[in-house]
Design a protein around this motif. Structure first.
Motif, PDB file in Angstrom:
ATOM      1  N   HIS A 285      -6.145  -5.391  -3.082  1.00 12.88           N
ATOM      2  CA  HIS A 285      -7.307  -4.789  -3.728  1.00 12.88           C
ATOM      3  C   HIS A 285      -7.090  -3.334  -4.126  1.00 12.88           C
ATOM      4  CE1 HIS A 285      -9.376  -8.275  -1.851  1.00 12.88           C
ATOM      5  NE2 HIS A 285      -9.899  -8.298  -3.051  1.00 12.88           N
ATOM      6  N   CYS A 286      -6.176  -2.648  -3.472  1.00  9.17           N
ATOM      7  CA  CYS A 286      -5.885  -1.257  -3.827  1.00  9.17           C
ATOM      8  C   CYS A 286      -4.381  -1.054  -3.816  1.00  9.17           C
ATOM      9  CB  CYS A 286      -6.556  -0.300  -2.857  1.00  9.17           C
ATOM     10  SG  CYS A 286      -6.338   1.443  -3.304  1.00  9.17           S
ATOM     11  N   LEU A 287      -3.876  -0.522  -4.922  1.00  7.92           N
ATOM     12  CA  LEU A 287      -2.443  -0.247  -5.051  1.00  7.92           C
ATOM     13  C   LEU A 287      -2.266   1.197  -5.505  1.00  7.92           C
ATOM     14  CD1 LEU A 287      -1.543  -3.425  -7.126  1.00  7.92           C
ATOM     15  CD2 LEU A 287      -1.209  -3.134  -4.685  1.00  7.92           C
ATOM     16  N   LEU A 288      -1.360   1.904  -4.858  1.00 10.31           N
ATOM     17  CA  LEU A 288      -1.046   3.270  -5.263  1.00 10.31           C
ATOM     18  C   LEU A 288       0.391   3.343  -5.730  1.00 10.31           C
ATOM     19  CD1 LEU A 288      -2.555   5.419  -2.359  1.00 10.31           C
ATOM     20  CD2 LEU A 288      -3.617   4.803  -4.536  1.00 10.31           C
ATOM     21  N   VAL A 289       0.590   3.999  -6.848  1.00  4.84           N
ATOM     22  CA  VAL A 289       1.939   4.294  -7.334  1.00  4.84           C
ATOM     23  C   VAL A 289       2.182   5.761  -7.029  1.00  4.84           C
ATOM     24  CG1 VAL A 289       3.439   4.416  -9.357  1.00  4.84           C
ATOM     25  CG2 VAL A 289       1.764   2.551  -9.151  1.00  4.84           C
ATOM     26  N   THR A 290       3.292   6.025  -6.345  1.00  8.17           N
ATOM     27  CA  THR A 290       3.589   7.400  -5.934  1.00  8.17           C
ATOM     28  C   THR A 290       4.790   7.940  -6.679  1.00  8.17           C
ATOM     29  OG1 THR A 290       4.952   6.629  -4.091  1.00  8.17           O
ATOM     30  CG2 THR A 290       2.637   7.093  -3.627  1.00  8.17           C
ATOM     31  N   ASN A 291       4.857   9.247  -6.727  1.00  7.62           N
ATOM     32  CA  ASN A 291       5.970   9.966  -7.316  1.00  7.62           C
ATOM     33  C   ASN A 291       6.242  11.155  -6.402  1.00  7.62           C
ATOM     34  OD1 ASN A 291       7.951  10.829  -9.029  1.00  7.62           O
ATOM     35  ND2 ASN A 291       6.562  11.638 -10.572  1.00  7.62           N
ATOM     36  N   PRO A 292       7.231  11.034  -5.524  1.00  5.85           N
ATOM     37  CA  PRO A 292       7.492  12.122  -4.575  1.00  5.85           C
ATOM     38  C   PRO A 292       7.712  13.459  -5.291  1.00  5.85           C
ATOM     39  CG  PRO A 292       8.824  10.202  -4.072  1.00  5.85           C
ATOM     40  CD  PRO A 292       8.152   9.931  -5.392  1.00  5.85           C
ATOM     41  N   HIS A 293       7.358  14.518  -4.608  1.00  5.41           N
ATOM     42  CA  HIS A 293       7.452  15.872  -5.177  1.00  5.41           C
ATOM     43  C   HIS A 293       8.878  16.229  -5.581  1.00  5.41           C
ATOM     44  CE1 HIS A 293       3.457  16.204  -3.548  1.00  5.41           C
ATOM     45  NE2 HIS A 293       3.921  15.946  -2.342  1.00  5.41           N
ATOM     46  N   THR A 294       9.858  15.627  -4.938  1.00  3.22           N
ATOM     47  CA  THR A 294      11.254  15.972  -5.204  1.00  3.22           C
ATOM     48  C   THR A 294      11.823  15.228  -6.396  1.00  3.22           C
ATOM     49  OG1 THR A 294      11.988  14.240  -3.681  1.00  3.22           O
ATOM     50  CG2 THR A 294      11.677  16.464  -2.778  1.00  3.22           C
ATOM     51  N   ASP A 295      11.046  14.316  -6.978  1.00 10.81           N
ATOM     52  CA  ASP A 295      11.564  13.453  -8.027  1.00 10.81           C
ATOM     53  C   ASP A 295      10.576  13.407  -9.185  1.00 10.81           C
ATOM     54  OD1 ASP A 295      13.019  11.597  -9.412  1.00 10.81           O
ATOM     55  OD2 ASP A 295      12.542   9.916  -8.094  1.00 10.81           O
ATOM     56  N   ALA A 296      11.076  13.548 -10.385  1.00 10.16           N
ATOM     57  CA  ALA A 296      10.227  13.433 -11.568  1.00 10.16           C
ATOM     58  C   ALA A 296      10.493  12.070 -12.201  1.00 10.16           C
ATOM     59  CB  ALA A 296      10.524  14.558 -12.546  1.00 10.16           C
TER      60      ALA A 296
END
Length: 155
Positions: free
Chosen positions: A113-124
């Motif tokens: 029901h809930c999905l998060l896509v992350t982008n770590p601070h060290t990676d663009a």
């Protein structure tokens, strides 16, 4: 009146965004940038909200009467708006499960029901699909639709 009745699922823009969402989910899962589940997502957003670039809230008609889920969604939506996280409502739970390969054989199904896509601070992380989804979210906000909707199409 349901969300699906208010926002038709058959426009070409909707189809393009739906395909972009699918590409983002596949890439994010492959790169271990996907958090799955309402509680897991809430924990991550509490600890590191700056790493979250997209929040997907998924429901189908049978979930509309789940008051607890709707309360969680309301809180998550508010948090995402306060923290400039792109947010998108999606329908098509069966398609979502198929995209993510759910359930794994022998494993208990995860809460999709809930999905998060992350982008770590060290990676663009650069993703054309993510850029398309972000653009759709921004265009929707410009039209005062704060939580845009996409219908994932069965294939």
């Amino acid at each position: 009146m349901t969300l699906e009745e208010l926002v038709p699922c058959d426009s070409s823009k909707m189809q393009a965004v739906s395909e972009a969402v699918e590409r983002v989910l596949v890439a994010a899962q492959r790169q271990d940038r996907l958090t799955v589940g309402v509680y897991e997502s809430a924990k991550l957003m509490n600890v590191d909200p700056d790493s979250v670039v997209l929040c997907l809230l998924a429901t189908d008609e049978e979930d509309e009467g789940d008051i607890a889920l709707q309360i969680h969604f309301t809180l998550i939506q508010a948090f995402c708006c306060d923290n400039d996280i792109h947010i998108l409502r999606v329908s098509g739970m069966q398609r979502l499960a198929a995209i993510l390969g759910e359930p794994e054989p022998g494993a208990e199904p995860r809460d999709l029901h809930c999905l998060l896509v992350t982008n770590p601070h060290t990676d663009a992380w650069k993703s054309q699909g993510l850029a398309e989804v972000a653009s759709y979210c921004a265009e929707s906000r410009d039209r005062n639709q704060w939580v845009p909707y996409v219908c994932l199409q069965e294939r």
